[in-house]
Design an enzyme around this catalytic site. Structure first.
Site, PDB file in Angstrom:
ATOM      1  N   ASN A 138      48.016 -24.716 -26.361  1.00 48.34           N
ATOM      2  CA  ASN A 138      48.997 -25.408 -25.519  1.00 48.34           C
ATOM      3  C   ASN A 138      50.112 -26.064 -26.327  1.00 48.34           C
ATOM      4  O   ASN A 138      51.233 -26.183 -25.857  1.00 48.34           O
ATOM      5  CB  ASN A 138      48.285 -26.471 -24.674  1.00 48.34           C
ATOM      6  CG  ASN A 138      49.235 -27.205 -23.761  1.00 48.34           C
ATOM      7  OD1 ASN A 138      49.783 -26.617 -22.821  1.00 48.34           O
ATOM      8  ND2 ASN A 138      49.493 -28.471 -24.055  1.00 48.34           N
ATOM      9  N   HIS A 139      49.768 -26.516 -27.543  1.00 51.70           N
ATOM     10  CA  HIS A 139      50.751 -27.279 -28.315  1.00 51.70           C
ATOM     11  C   HIS A 139      50.465 -27.141 -29.801  1.00 51.70           C
ATOM     12  O   HIS A 139      49.361 -26.770 -30.198  1.00 51.70           O
ATOM     13  CB  HIS A 139      50.688 -28.759 -27.928  1.00 51.70           C
ATOM     14  CG  HIS A 139      49.286 -29.297 -27.886  1.00 51.70           C
ATOM     15  ND1 HIS A 139      48.550 -29.350 -26.720  1.00 51.70           N
ATOM     16  CD2 HIS A 139      48.466 -29.764 -28.848  1.00 51.70           C
ATOM     17  CE1 HIS A 139      47.355 -29.840 -26.979  1.00 51.70           C
ATOM     18  NE2 HIS A 139      47.267 -30.095 -28.276  1.00 51.70           N
ATOM     19  N   GLN A 150      52.905 -33.777 -30.117  1.00 56.36           N
ATOM     20  CA  GLN A 150      52.307 -32.466 -29.850  1.00 56.36           C
ATOM     21  C   GLN A 150      53.176 -31.689 -28.857  1.00 56.36           C
ATOM     22  O   GLN A 150      52.865 -31.611 -27.664  1.00 56.36           O
ATOM     23  CB  GLN A 150      50.900 -32.628 -29.258  1.00 56.36           C
ATOM     24  CG  GLN A 150      49.856 -33.047 -30.278  1.00 56.36           C
ATOM     25  CD  GLN A 150      48.544 -33.451 -29.629  1.00 56.36           C
ATOM     26  OE1 GLN A 150      48.529 -34.011 -28.527  1.00 56.36           O
ATOM     27  NE2 GLN A 150      47.446 -33.187 -30.299  1.00 56.36           N
ATOM     28  N   ASP A 175      54.640 -28.952 -26.510  1.00 52.26           N
ATOM     29  CA  ASP A 175      54.000 -27.818 -25.839  1.00 52.26           C
ATOM     30  C   ASP A 175      54.666 -26.511 -26.230  1.00 52.26           C
ATOM     31  O   ASP A 175      55.894 -26.423 -26.281  1.00 52.26           O
ATOM     32  CB  ASP A 175      54.114 -27.967 -24.312  1.00 52.26           C
ATOM     33  CG  ASP A 175      53.015 -28.844 -23.740  1.00 52.26           C
ATOM     34  OD1 ASP A 175      52.570 -29.754 -24.459  1.00 52.26           O
ATOM     35  OD2 ASP A 175      52.622 -28.607 -22.588  1.00 52.26           O
ATOM     36  N   ARG A 185      36.459 -22.116 -28.048  1.00 48.00           N
ATOM     37  CA  ARG A 185      36.538 -23.116 -26.981  1.00 48.00           C
ATOM     38  C   ARG A 185      38.040 -23.331 -26.792  1.00 48.00           C
ATOM     39  O   ARG A 185      38.739 -23.735 -27.706  1.00 48.00           O
ATOM     40  CB  ARG A 185      35.830 -24.396 -27.413  1.00 48.00           C
ATOM     41  CG  ARG A 185      35.881 -25.523 -26.367  1.00 48.00           C
ATOM     42  CD  ARG A 185      36.901 -26.541 -26.741  1.00 48.00           C
ATOM     43  NE  ARG A 185      36.900 -27.721 -25.890  1.00 48.00           N
ATOM     44  CZ  ARG A 185      37.911 -28.585 -25.861  1.00 48.00           C
ATOM     45  NH1 ARG A 185      38.965 -28.411 -26.636  1.00 48.00           N
ATOM     46  NH2 ARG A 185      37.869 -29.623 -25.078  1.00 48.00           N
ATOM     47  N   ASP A 196      41.236 -24.958 -25.588  1.00 54.67           N
ATOM     48  CA  ASP A 196      41.611 -26.342 -25.322  1.00 54.67           C
ATOM     49  C   ASP A 196      42.615 -26.429 -24.171  1.00 54.67           C
ATOM     50  O   ASP A 196      43.548 -25.622 -24.095  1.00 54.67           O
ATOM     51  CB  ASP A 196      42.251 -26.890 -26.614  1.00 54.67           C
ATOM     52  CG  ASP A 196      42.529 -28.370 -26.573  1.00 54.67           C
ATOM     53  OD1 ASP A 196      41.566 -29.135 -26.459  1.00 54.67           O
ATOM     54  OD2 ASP A 196      43.707 -28.754 -26.678  1.00 54.67           O
ATOM     55  N   GLU A 239      50.578 -23.844 -16.002  1.00 55.61           N
ATOM     56  CA  GLU A 239      51.512 -24.636 -15.197  1.00 55.61           C
ATOM     57  C   GLU A 239      52.894 -24.487 -15.806  1.00 55.61           C
ATOM     58  O   GLU A 239      53.175 -25.080 -16.854  1.00 55.61           O
ATOM     59  CB  GLU A 239      51.152 -26.108 -15.337  1.00 55.61           C
ATOM     60  CG  GLU A 239      50.332 -26.684 -14.231  1.00 55.61           C
ATOM     61  CD  GLU A 239      50.023 -28.144 -14.549  1.00 55.61           C
ATOM     62  OE1 GLU A 239      48.975 -28.589 -14.108  1.00 55.61           O
ATOM     63  OE2 GLU A 239      50.815 -28.814 -15.235  1.00 55.61           O
ATOM     64  N   GLU A 275      38.110 -25.406 -21.461  1.00 59.70           N
ATOM     65  CA  GLU A 275      38.169 -26.796 -21.004  1.00 59.70           C
ATOM     66  C   GLU A 275      39.050 -26.817 -19.758  1.00 59.70           C
ATOM     67  O   GLU A 275      40.281 -26.794 -19.859  1.00 59.70           O
ATOM     68  CB  GLU A 275      38.768 -27.699 -22.087  1.00 59.70           C
ATOM     69  CG  GLU A 275      38.778 -29.149 -21.675  1.00 59.70           C
ATOM     70  CD  GLU A 275      39.706 -30.046 -22.507  1.00 59.70           C
ATOM     71  OE1 GLU A 275      39.492 -31.253 -22.516  1.00 59.70           O
ATOM     72  OE2 GLU A 275      40.666 -29.531 -23.119  1.00 59.70           O
ATOM     73  N   HIS A 283      33.306 -34.842 -27.021  1.00 65.96           N
ATOM     74  CA  HIS A 283      33.982 -35.628 -28.059  1.00 65.96           C
ATOM     75  C   HIS A 283      35.074 -36.528 -27.486  1.00 65.96           C
ATOM     76  O   HIS A 283      35.630 -37.340 -28.207  1.00 65.96           O
ATOM     77  CB  HIS A 283      34.581 -34.678 -29.091  1.00 65.96           C
ATOM     78  CG  HIS A 283      35.600 -33.745 -28.495  1.00 65.96           C
ATOM     79  ND1 HIS A 283      35.247 -32.717 -27.650  1.00 65.96           N
ATOM     80  CD2 HIS A 283      36.942 -33.709 -28.588  1.00 65.96           C
ATOM     81  CE1 HIS A 283      36.345 -32.093 -27.261  1.00 65.96           C
ATOM     82  NE2 HIS A 283      37.386 -32.667 -27.805  1.00 65.96           N
ATOM     83  N   ASP A 284      35.424 -36.333 -26.232  1.00 65.19           N
ATOM     84  CA  ASP A 284      36.484 -37.144 -25.618  1.00 65.19           C
ATOM     85  C   ASP A 284      35.868 -38.329 -24.872  1.00 65.19           C
ATOM     86  O   ASP A 284      34.663 -38.538 -24.906  1.00 65.19           O
ATOM     87  CB  ASP A 284      37.304 -36.281 -24.664  1.00 65.19           C
ATOM     88  CG  ASP A 284      38.219 -35.330 -25.425  1.00 65.19           C
ATOM     89  OD1 ASP A 284      38.744 -35.729 -26.479  1.00 65.19           O
ATOM     90  OD2 ASP A 284      38.403 -34.186 -24.962  1.00 65.19           O
TER      91      ASP A 284
END
Ligand code: GLC
Length: 555
Positions: A112-113, A178, A180, A208, A210, A217, A252, A319-320
């Site tokens: 994403n970024h 970060q 996008d 995984r 992210d 979107e 995710e 982890h979040d």
């Protein structure tokens, strides 16, 4: 070829549906060279520990060079290995050693970024003439935005930041450092595929993925810039399938079940292979707080049918922050009150920065019940490092990182994680969960420890593919504290009983089949047929395999 859906052979084919995944950050696992930072050589030394635990897949959090402003999720080189952690050579040795012990490895892929220090963004800032300008999403005027649409409200108040050099605004769904990526740009998609291909070639078995929903979107893009946003995922999936047929994408996707299934695609193998079930996770915490299984049963019931070969991934903690964003405000308040009443334990108004053992006050029965419950759900269990010994959070560490303290190996200084005096993140030293009390070395010597229990749980889960593959059926109960369910697959069935309540109770069981219910964690086998009440201790957990008359007993 028809899919191998009804045979045990299938578990070696569609391997992820019966995997036990273990997530770790190389930086906080084991430091081999005494510089205070965990490294790949250290992790490689502990592959036998993980093999002994029985996990079958390791998920590595980002190990790429990064600006370290989002713990590695702010990547500056997709093809590199963070020099603090080791070299490409160390990584390939690790992957090979793990594979030898029967463990596959996947890693975070962050499409994403990038970091704002990534060479693409540095070049992009030069302006429209840069070949990388269109790798990011720009606007001349600051676009209008919906209030409350920022992911990290403590640090950001907009999804757009002004770049003085480019003299334009750029999109960032996460931190402003970060930016996008512009996934509408075919060159960006090609680069991302090439990155995935590169790591598959180094022996990884997938990723995984992210922050997936943001990828589809098309914010800030002209209408029609992406004809079908999900095509990106289809293309990536197909590309990975060509490069490595066993590779997976674990996404995710924190959305409602109806929205989330869109990311599997209509058929199996079309988009993502597995998705974390955030709604089940959040409902589980509500159920635990209320000591009432019904919210969890409802969340499981709301999961739509899966396309072939696809799977839900379940977890207790990641982890979040433990996000509770899908609960209603009153429900969230209930979970906060039960498990993190102190505002310092809460984050972003939506989550908790705690690990389970501390939330449960270290109650061993209850902790074991929760892991047994998570492992028995229809899906693939995912553990976060340290859960196997009951590590707690270190609230002295800021924000989400409270749950990312170094692994507690022993009661030696710095928990045996490093011989250095200084670590980037402090180990948890004091209190009942400090490293002198909670560590691997001590628990290995104690046959009744959580670690030894977890090892048995993992072994049992791997021996029960019915749970990963089977049809899930709730079994009606009189006591709402009890969750009883069965999973049927290929003529075989597992029955699991969990008492979420702190009172002794009874589970009601009424099975149509004759035979024996073989006790999978103890020695109290039962007759299967007829209607019966099964006594449950407070926070009890029991698993049975239904052995039909004349069938061989599993060990
Ligand atoms: C994901 C990660 C999180 C990270 C964010 C931005 O949500 O889980 O840790 O900060 O993406 O990359």
């Amino acid at each position: 070829m028809p899919p191998l859906t009804t045979k045990r052979k299938a578990t070696g084919d569609v391997w992820w549906r019966n995997a036990v995944v273990y997530c770790l950050d190389v930086e906080t696992f084991l430091d081999s060279d005494g510089d205070g930072c965990g490294d790949l050589v250290g992790l490689c030394e502990r592959v036998d520990y993980l093999a002994g635990l029985g996990v079958s897949c390791i998920w590595l959090m980002p190990f790429y060079p990064s600006h370290q402003r989002d713990d590695g999720y702010d990547i500056t080189d997709y093809y590199g290995v963070d020099p603090r952690l080791g070299t490409h050579g160390d990584l390939v040795e690790l992957v090979r050693t793990a594979r030898d012990r029967g463990i596959r490895m996947i890693a975070d892929l962050v499409p994403n970024h990038t970091s704002d220090r990534h060479p693409w963004f540095r070049s992009a800032r030069e302006g429209r003439d840069s070949p990388y300008h269109d790798f990011y999403v720009w606007a001349d005027e600051k676009p209008a935005e919906k209030p409350g649409d920022v992911v990290f409200p403590d640090q950001e108040n907009s999804n757009w930041a002004y770049d003085r050099k480019a003299r334009r605004w750029y999109l960032h769904r996460f931190y402003s450092h970060q930016p996008d990526l512009n996934v509408a740009n075919a060159e960006v998609r090609d680069e991302l595929a090439q990155v995935a291909g590169f790591w598959l070639e180094q022996g990884l078995s997938g990723f995984r993925l992210d922050a997936v929903p943001f990828l589809v979107e098309p914010i800030g893009m002209p209408p029609g810039a992406i004809a079908d946003p999900h095509q990106l995922l289809r293309d990536l999936r197909r590309f990975m399938g060509r490069r490595n047929g066993e590779s997976i994408l674990l996404g995710e996707v924190n959305l409602s079940p109806e929205q989330a299934v869109e990311f599997f695609g209509a058929r199996g193998g079309e988009q993502l292979d597995m998705l974390f079930s955030f709604t089940v996770n959040q409902a589980m915490y509500l159920a635990l707080a209320r000591e009432d299984a019904r919210p969890l049963a409802a969340a499981l019931d709301a999961l739509p049918p899966l396309p072939q070969d696809c799977q839900w991934a379940h977890f207790v903690r990641n982890h979040d922050e433990l996000t509770l964003d899908k609960l209603a405000p009153e429900e969230r308040a209930e979970v906060f009150a039960a498990f993190g009443p102190d505002p310092g334990m809460q984050l972003y108004g939506r989550g908790l920065r705690r690990r389970l053992p501390a939330m449960l006050g270290g109650d061993q029965r209850r902790m074991r019940m929760v892991y047994s419950l998570m492992f028995s759900l229809p899906g693939t269990p995912v553990l976060f490092y340290g859960e196997e010994i009951g590590m707690a959070e270190n609230l002295d560490i800021e924000g989400r990182y409270a749950v990312r303290a170094p692994m507690q190996w022993s009661d030696e200084p710095n928990a045996g994680f490093t011989t250095a005096e200084e670590t980037r993140r402090p180990v948890l030293a004091g209190g009942p969960f400090g490293f002198r009390e909670v560590n691997v070395a001590r628990q290995r010597r104690d046959p009744h420890s959580l670690l030894n229990w977890m090892e048995r749980l993992i072994r049992r889960r791997r021996e029960c593919p019915e749970l990963g593959w089977g049809d899930w059926t709730p079994l009606a109960q009189d006591d709402p504290a009890v969750l009883a369910h069965r999973a049927d697959w290929g003529g075989s069935a597992i029955v699991a009983l969990h008492n979420l309540g702190g009172r002794a109770t009874q589970a009601r069981l009424e099975l149509a089949e004759e035979g024996v219910l073989v006790d999978l964690f103890g020695e109290r086998d039962l007759d299967a047929g007829g209607r019966r009440a099964i006594a449950l201790e407070p926070y009890d957990h029991r698993w049975f395999r239904l052995r039909r008359p004349g069938r061989r007993a599993a060990p």
